[in-house]
Design a protein around this motif. Structure first.
Motif, PDB file in Angstrom:
ATOM      1  N   SER A 118     -31.690   1.191 -10.149  1.00  0.00           N
ATOM      2  CA  SER A 118     -30.391   1.285  -9.469  1.00  0.00           C
ATOM      3  C   SER A 118     -30.382   2.396  -8.420  1.00  0.00           C
ATOM      4  CB  SER A 118     -29.274   1.540 -10.479  1.00  0.00           C
ATOM      5  OG  SER A 118     -29.169   0.480 -11.391  1.00  0.00           O
ATOM      6  N   VAL A 119     -30.832   3.580  -8.825  1.00  0.00           N
ATOM      7  CA  VAL A 119     -30.842   4.716  -7.903  1.00  0.00           C
ATOM      8  C   VAL A 119     -31.832   4.460  -6.762  1.00  0.00           C
ATOM      9  CG1 VAL A 119     -31.367   7.184  -7.683  1.00  0.00           C
ATOM     10  CG2 VAL A 119     -30.079   6.364  -9.656  1.00  0.00           C
ATOM     11  N   SER A 120     -32.990   3.906  -7.087  1.00  0.00           N
ATOM     12  CA  SER A 120     -34.003   3.624  -6.059  1.00  0.00           C
ATOM     13  C   SER A 120     -33.480   2.663  -4.999  1.00  0.00           C
ATOM     14  CB  SER A 120     -35.275   3.040  -6.695  1.00  0.00           C
ATOM     15  OG  SER A 120     -35.860   3.969  -7.562  1.00  0.00           O
ATOM     16  N   ILE A 121     -32.787   1.632  -5.436  1.00  0.00           N
ATOM     17  CA  ILE A 121     -32.224   0.653  -4.484  1.00  0.00           C
ATOM     18  C   ILE A 121     -31.218   1.336  -3.566  1.00  0.00           C
ATOM     19  CG2 ILE A 121     -30.724  -1.380  -4.298  1.00  0.00           C
ATOM     20  CD1 ILE A 121     -32.125  -2.444  -6.862  1.00  0.00           C
ATOM     21  N   SER A 122     -30.338   2.158  -4.140  1.00  0.00           N
ATOM     22  CA  SER A 122     -29.328   2.848  -3.337  1.00  0.00           C
ATOM     23  C   SER A 122     -29.965   3.823  -2.353  1.00  0.00           C
ATOM     24  CB  SER A 122     -28.345   3.597  -4.226  1.00  0.00           C
ATOM     25  OG  SER A 122     -27.609   2.685  -4.999  1.00  0.00           O
ATOM     26  N   GLY A 126     -30.231   3.687   1.887  1.00  0.00           N
ATOM     27  CA  GLY A 126     -29.635   4.796   2.618  1.00  0.00           C
ATOM     28  C   GLY A 126     -28.165   5.036   2.319  1.00  0.00           C
ATOM     29  N   GLN A 127     -27.711   4.580   1.156  1.00  0.00           N
ATOM     30  CA  GLN A 127     -26.312   4.760   0.791  1.00  0.00           C
ATOM     31  C   GLN A 127     -26.040   6.224   0.441  1.00  0.00           C
ATOM     32  OE1 GLN A 127     -26.620   1.667  -2.277  1.00  0.00           O
ATOM     33  NE2 GLN A 127     -24.812   0.744  -1.320  1.00  0.00           N
ATOM     34  N   LYS A 128     -24.939   6.756   0.914  1.00  0.00           N
ATOM     35  CA  LYS A 128     -24.501   8.126   0.620  1.00  0.00           C
ATOM     36  C   LYS A 128     -23.429   8.037  -0.460  1.00  0.00           C
ATOM     37  CE  LYS A 128     -26.919   9.941   3.980  1.00  0.00           C
ATOM     38  NZ  LYS A 128     -28.240  10.387   3.659  1.00  0.00           N
ATOM     39  N   LEU A 129     -23.856   8.119  -1.711  1.00  0.00           N
ATOM     40  CA  LEU A 129     -22.959   7.956  -2.848  1.00  0.00           C
ATOM     41  C   LEU A 129     -22.983   9.186  -3.734  1.00  0.00           C
ATOM     42  CD1 LEU A 129     -24.038   4.334  -3.840  1.00  0.00           C
ATOM     43  CD2 LEU A 129     -21.993   4.974  -2.568  1.00  0.00           C
ATOM     44  N   ILE A 140     -21.931  15.626  -7.341  1.00  0.00           N
ATOM     45  CA  ILE A 140     -23.356  15.679  -7.020  1.00  0.00           C
ATOM     46  C   ILE A 140     -23.724  14.419  -6.241  1.00  0.00           C
ATOM     47  CG2 ILE A 140     -25.672  15.670  -8.023  1.00  0.00           C
ATOM     48  CD1 ILE A 140     -24.525  17.218 -10.373  1.00  0.00           C
ATOM     49  N   PRO A 141     -24.446  14.581  -5.137  1.00  0.00           N
ATOM     50  CA  PRO A 141     -24.846  13.399  -4.377  1.00  0.00           C
ATOM     51  C   PRO A 141     -25.949  12.618  -5.103  1.00  0.00           C
ATOM     52  CG  PRO A 141     -25.778  15.369  -3.382  1.00  0.00           C
ATOM     53  CD  PRO A 141     -24.893  15.820  -4.507  1.00  0.00           C
ATOM     54  N   LEU A 142     -25.920  11.317  -4.950  1.00  0.00           N
ATOM     55  CA  LEU A 142     -26.998  10.476  -5.467  1.00  0.00           C
ATOM     56  C   LEU A 142     -28.214  10.751  -4.586  1.00  0.00           C
ATOM     57  CD1 LEU A 142     -27.463   8.226  -7.600  1.00  0.00           C
ATOM     58  CD2 LEU A 142     -27.103   6.594  -5.769  1.00  0.00           C
ATOM     59  N   SER A 143     -29.269  11.251  -5.190  1.00  0.00           N
ATOM     60  CA  SER A 143     -30.419  11.678  -4.403  1.00  0.00           C
ATOM     61  C   SER A 143     -31.688  11.551  -5.234  1.00  0.00           C
ATOM     62  CB  SER A 143     -30.237  13.133  -3.955  1.00  0.00           C
ATOM     63  OG  SER A 143     -30.247  13.983  -5.091  1.00  0.00           O
TER      64      SER A 143
END
Length: 160
Positions: A118-122, A126-129, A140-143
């Motif tokens: 899930s995180v890898s796909i986002s 290039g999603q800023k979530l 915390i940003p998804l990174s």
């Protein structure tokens, strides 16, 4: 939202704090502690329990954050509401050694693999979530920090 470096510091602090709490209550010598499966199981349980409880701080907000990037929550909304309770259950079960530890670790591996995907796909898109790992309590940003957390948890579970 915390910037990249502040989120790294917060995560390192939280993981270190939990490490020393589990170390304190398990009365194990610090030498070779990473090879002690009982310690690693308890440490993983403490992480699940803490992260699950933090998600309950504002469950509705967590579900909004989580369902933006989790591949299951995007399709099955109830999953994002159940996720913190599953983490808490996994944490409690891992804190106490039992006959089902292998099954619990298998379930943990499934959750970590889903999270990694899930995180890898986002990140790839290039999603800023916001990351839901600590619920809505911290911004915390998804990174790659989020991705690293999941990889570390998967690694610990595999070592057990």
């Amino acid at each position: 939202m915390l910037n990249f470096y502040k989120s790294i510091i917060l995560i390192i602090f939280l993981f270190s704090f939990l490490f020393f709490i589990v170390k304190f209550f398990s009365n194990l010598p610090l030498k070779n502690i990473s090879k002690n499966k009982d310690f690693l199981r308890r440490y993983m349980g403490a992480i699940y329990l803490t992260f699950g409880i933090l998600k309950l701080y504002d469950l509705k907000k967590f579900t909004k954050i989580f369902s933006k990037y989790d591949i299951i929550s995007k399709r099955i909304k109830i999953y994002s509401y159940l996720y913190p309770f599953i983490e808490i259950m996994l944490g409690i079960l891992l804190l106490k050694k039992n006959n089902y530890t292998k099954n619990i670790l298998d379930l943990s591996n499934i959750f970590m693999i889903i999270s990694i995907i899930s995180v890898s796909i986002s990140l790839y898109n290039g999603q800023k979530l916001r990351c839901g790992c600590l619920g809505s309590f911290f911004h915390i940003p998804l990174s790659y920090v989020s991705l690293s957390e999941n990889i570390i948890m998967l690694y610990i579970a595999k070592k057990l």
